[in-house]
Design a protein around this motif. Structure first.
Motif, PDB file in Angstrom:
ATOM      1  N   GLU A 531       0.964  -1.233  -0.007  1.00 53.44           N
ATOM      2  CA  GLU A 531      -0.121   0.293  -0.109  1.00 53.44           C
ATOM      3  C   GLU A 531       1.225   1.627   0.650  1.00 53.44           C
ATOM      4  O   GLU A 531       0.583   2.645  -0.810  1.00 53.44           O
ATOM      5  CB  GLU A 531      -0.583   0.081   1.234  1.00 53.44           C
ATOM      6  CG  GLU A 531      -1.706   1.052   1.585  1.00 53.44           C
ATOM      7  CD  GLU A 531      -2.589   1.106   2.249  1.00 53.44           C
ATOM      8  OE1 GLU A 531      -3.509   1.796   2.775  1.00 53.44           O
ATOM      9  OE2 GLU A 531      -3.587  -0.075   3.002  1.00 53.44           O
ATOM     10  N   LYS A 532       1.871   1.324   0.901  1.00 61.01           N
ATOM     11  CA  LYS A 532       2.533   2.250   0.477  1.00 61.01           C
ATOM     12  C   LYS A 532       2.962   2.399  -0.422  1.00 61.01           C
ATOM     13  O   LYS A 532       3.393   4.245  -0.677  1.00 61.01           O
ATOM     14  CB  LYS A 532       4.279   2.310   1.767  1.00 61.01           C
ATOM     15  CG  LYS A 532       3.882   2.009   3.540  1.00 61.01           C
ATOM     16  CD  LYS A 532       5.088   1.938   4.352  1.00 61.01           C
ATOM     17  CE  LYS A 532       3.582   2.144   5.860  1.00 61.01           C
ATOM     18  NZ  LYS A 532       3.665   3.608   6.275  1.00 61.01           N
ATOM     19  N   GLN A 535       1.028   4.260  -2.888  1.00 60.95           N
ATOM     20  CA  GLN A 535       0.586   5.182  -3.210  1.00 60.95           C
ATOM     21  C   GLN A 535       1.577   6.504  -3.106  1.00 60.95           C
ATOM     22  O   GLN A 535       1.908   7.424  -3.859  1.00 60.95           O
ATOM     23  CB  GLN A 535       0.781   5.856  -0.975  1.00 60.95           C
ATOM     24  CG  GLN A 535      -0.653   4.960  -0.225  1.00 60.95           C
ATOM     25  CD  GLN A 535      -0.461   4.825   1.177  1.00 60.95           C
ATOM     26  OE1 GLN A 535       0.240   5.736   1.874  1.00 60.95           O
ATOM     27  NE2 GLN A 535      -1.503   4.716   1.469  1.00 60.95           N
TER      28      GLN A 535
END
Length: 845
Positions: A531-532, A535
């Motif tokens: 997810e990081k 992003q």
């Protein structure tokens, strides 16, 4: 003839790739139309055209490939043409002719063909005509080099003639001829072991080399020749062939003769290389020894000699030349001394440590920067030795002092301190990662990423090795992985980074990947990083497009790919698959093209999702079809082909609707595609066959034709023995053995042998016996793979009555028995083969 000459000139000199490739293809086409006519025409052009040298280059290449296919009359034409050019006043043309003759000899002499050539050349080394003498010694030298490159040995009489001719040429010639003779002598050592085992011959050659060493016109060449000569008589000839004290006496004499040259600016490098090369060869051979006892040469030599050598060579560590300290320049006196000391400490182990530590202690804190740097160099040489408990302990005790020297006021010292930490991080990372001051050390090292690009590169290299060890050591440093990743990504975003700094950006990104691997198999943490990175990907996509932004976007996709790899084998979370699917779709839209990084991610998603990947496979079909059309983008094509293999392994029998990819790949592999890409295609074709089994039996003949063609290519590469092809040859051989194993399992079942495949037994055994030859130094993994293929072949076909005799023949082959014996020695390895089954087979008479 003129058309052929024009094509040859274009093939060798054109700067336009398309023109050059077209000319090469047309030359091959002409050659295959009528091979003997082609050689006769090419030989005439070599002798009589105004492009002799170009024709000589092509002729030599064709001899290497096609000589055995020629008629005797054609061979004689080529031989006579080349011999006629040996007395040419043109040096380049003389060398081209000698090269052609040498290639022919490397093929024919081991077969006891062309019996007249060596006596003729030896006789002419004393010819009254100086040009004839030099041409003869030059040709003998080229023959020796060609035999060495092909790893061919000669019948005893022929080898003796060559050695006699070279020595005779040396004694009768001027300095120029003596130089040619020394080079020829050096290349001949490869096949002169039998001759040098005899005391008279050996003493004569030793006398020639040692007595002429003081002649400064010959000194450097003789020192270089002594490198190979020393290895030959000390390592290649059995101890039984010598007087018990000979090797010890030779070492003592060699040290006396070479010691005066150690500090010399010009001769010091080859003088030290004699010892470095000998010890490194000893180390390498001992690392490969599996059955016989290890070579104990180093242990048998008097300690005083090694002590004198160590002291003499370490003094060269004080000599600083005008070079870039950031580069590991081993072609300087200091660099050569460093390499030699490394080999001495590794070969002799703890016997050297006291002297090394004494030198280090006396200099590493010295007032003069030259002393501090020399002490660090010596410490780095010590740390080159891997897996030594005492060295590991020394590193743990010294690491604080080394980190302190990172801040030395003299830049050459601080750079060397960083290089010591680099070696320590590679070979003894626990000295840093498990030290009580580990966080302080990391702060110093991470701060290097804020320096200039060269300092940053050093810092990244240290961190590369440390992060690579995260999966092996539990260290509090790992609690700061997120901050480390941010630091690595910030390096990529630095304003001073230009397109020339791609390697630096790649180094930073590899550190990111190492951090991901250090996370282990914790699903929640891995999903958090997906997810990081997702992003950050969204942020970068929104930035103005340029080369750096594109690189970072590609790297982020690769980072997500690495995270997904950590999830493979765990329970699938379709939310992760959907998230990554949307990222890849957006990624392809952003780049407006399909990329290798994206295809790699798709392949990992398939392996993670397994059979749940079916709906995604349908959606990606158009993307895969488009990517397969881009053979002019090799990396994309390769990753797409491998992606298909991943999807096939994931879906298993559910891959059947996509069997048309097998047909497509079988068509593409026949086209003019880079050979490295074909390896990926071979792998995928065999994977699909393994997954779908009997559903692909209609393709068996086409698949097996490919594999047998790969076997022939592997055998040919081994026989040509071109060092530049070695890496590809090893990769090809491993791929073909793996492909055969896949197909073997695809079409055979318990008590259901696939009879048609048994007929490939002879091709398989010829391939394996050729490629596992000791002279090729095959890896343990490759030997294990080949034995697996043989054993599985036997398992499937042992029930066949007609197979019994051939199976017994295979098991009684000496090379196969050696393989079995090797793996009996390694029964404690976790991935060992079925030793009980091997023992059973080995006992069959």
């Amino acid at each position: 003839m003129s058309e052929l000459i024009d094509l040859i000139v274009t093939a060798l000199s054109s700067q336009v790739n398309v023109q050059r490739q077209d000319a090469e293809q047309r030359i091959v086409a002409i050659k295959e139309q009528n091979l003997d006519l082609f050689f006769a025409t090419l030989s005439d052009a070599f002798v009589a055209s105004n492009q002799k040298q170009y024709c000589g280059v092509i002729l030599k290449r064709c001899i290497d490939l096609d000589w055995q296919r020629l008629q005797l009359k054609t061979k004689d034409t080529v031989k006579q043409g080349a011999l006629s050019l040996l007395i040419s006043p043109d040096i380049a043309l003389k060398k081209a002719a000698a090269n052609c003759i040498a290639s022919i000899c490397s093929i024919e002499l081991p077969r006891k063909e062309w019996p007249d050539i060596i006596p003729l050349l030896v006789q002419n080394t004393t010819n009254n005509d100086e040009n004839v003498r030099k041409a003869s010694i030059l040709t003998l030298g080229q023959i020796c080099e060609a035999l060495k490159n092909r790893k061919q040995v000669l019948p005893k009489e022929e080898a003796e003639r060559i050695l006699y001719g070279i020595c005779q040429g040396f004694e009768k010639g001027d300095v120029e001829m003596q130089k040619l003779a020394i080079k020829a002598l050096q290349d001949s050592f490869y096949f002169q072991t039998n001759q040098l085992a005899g005391g008279v011959v050996r003493d004569f050659v030793t006398e020639i080399l040692f007595n002429n060493l003081p002649n400064l016109q010959l000194t450097e060449l003789i020192l270089q020749a002594l490198i190979d000569y020393t290895k030959t008589i000390l390592l290649d000839i059995s101890n039984e062939d010598f007087h018990p004290d000979f090797k010890k006496q030779y070492i003592q004499l060699l040290w006396v003769k070479t010691q005066p040259y150690i500090p010399h600016q010009i001769y010091g490098i080859p003088a030290m290389e004699i010892w470095q090369s000998l010890l490194q060869e000893l180390i390498d051979r001992n690392s490969r020894v599996r059955i016989a006892g290890k070579l104990d040469l180093a242990e048998r030599i008097d300690n005083n000699i090694w002590a004198q050598m160590q002291e003499s060579i370490t003094n060269n560590l004080f000599i600083n030349e005008d070079v870039d300290d950031y580069e590991n320049d081993l072609n300087t006196l200091q660099g050569s001394a460093y390499r030699t000391i490394s080999s001495i400490t590794e070969a002799l182990g703890t016997r050297t440590h006291d002297l090394m530590l004494k030198f280090i202690s006396a200099n590493i804190q010295g007032q003069e920067w030259q002393k501090r740097k020399a002490g660090l160099l010596a410490f780095s040489a010590l740390v080159e030795t891997k897996k030594n408990q005492q060295v590991g302990s020394i590193c743990s005790q010294a690491v604080t002092s080394i980190v302190t020297l990172l801040q030395d006021q003299n830049k050459r010292v601080s750079i060397q301190a960083a290089k010591v930490l680099e070696r320590m991080a590679e070979n003894y990372p626990e000295a840093i990662l498990l030290n009580q001051q580990q966080l302080t050390f990391m702060e110093f090292i991470v701060n290097m990423l804020k320096g200039d690009k060269k300092i940053t590169n050093l810092g990244l290299t240290i961190l590369l090795w440390l992060t690579d060890s995260f999966s092996r050591f539990e260290s509090p440093i790992k609690q700061n992985i997120e901050q480390l990743i941010i630091q690595f990504l910030m390096v990529q975003q630095r304003q001073d980074i230009t397109q020339e700094d791609y390697p630096l950006m790649d180094l930073a990104f590899t550190c990111v990947l190492n951090c991901i691997r250090g996370l282990g198999k914790d699903q929640n943490i891995t999903k958090t990083y997906i997810e990081k990175f997702g992003q950050e990907f969204g942020f970068q996509v929104a930035q103005p497009a340029n080369w750096k932004q594109q690189k970072q976007v590609n790297d982020l996709i690769s980072a997500i790919h690495q995270c997904v790899n950590r999830l493979v084998g765990l329970e699938c979370d379709l939310a992760v698959v959907n998230y990554c699917y949307n990222l890849v779709t957006r990624y392809f839209m952003h780049t407006n093209q399909i990329t290798p990084e994206g295809m790699s991610l798709i392949g990992s998603l398939a392996l993670y999702a397994q059979k749940q990947f079916v709906p995604f496979a349908q959606q990606y079909q158009t993307v895969i079809d488009r990517a397969l059309q881009q053979q002019n983008y090799p990396e994309l094509f390769k990753q797409t082909v491998l992606c298909i293999a991943d999807i096939a392994r994931a879906l298993q029998e559910l891959f059947k609707p996509y069997i048309h990819y097998l047909d497509r790949l079988l068509e593409l592999v026949q086209q003019n595609i880079q050979r490295e890409l074909k390896l990926a295609m071979f792998t995928t074709i065999s994977d699909i066959a393994l997954v779908l089994g009997s559903d692909t039996q209609n393709y068996y003949v086409r698949i097996m034709d490919l594999i047998l063609g790969g076997f022939r290519a592997g055998i040919q590469l081994v026989q040509i023995n071109d060092p530049s092809q070695q890496e590809y040859a090893e990769e090809l051989n491993e791929t073909m053995a793996s492909c055969y194993l896949c197909v073997l399992h695809a079409y055979n079942g318990p008590d259901k042998p696939f009879i048609l495949m048994f007929s490939t037994c002879e091709y398989l055994m010829q391939f394996i016996l050729t490629t596992i030859d000791e002279s090729l130094n095959p890896t343990l993994d490759y030997l294990k793979l080949c034995l697996s293929v043989i054993l599985d072949f036997i398992r499937y076909y042992a029930p066949l009555q007609q197979a019994h005799e051939r199976i017994l023949q295979i098991l009684n082959l000496q090379k196969i028995r050696n393989l079995i014996e090797i793996f009996q020695k390694f029964r404690s390895e976790p991935d060992v083969l079925d030793i009980k089954f091997i023992k059973h087979l080995a006992s069959i008479q």
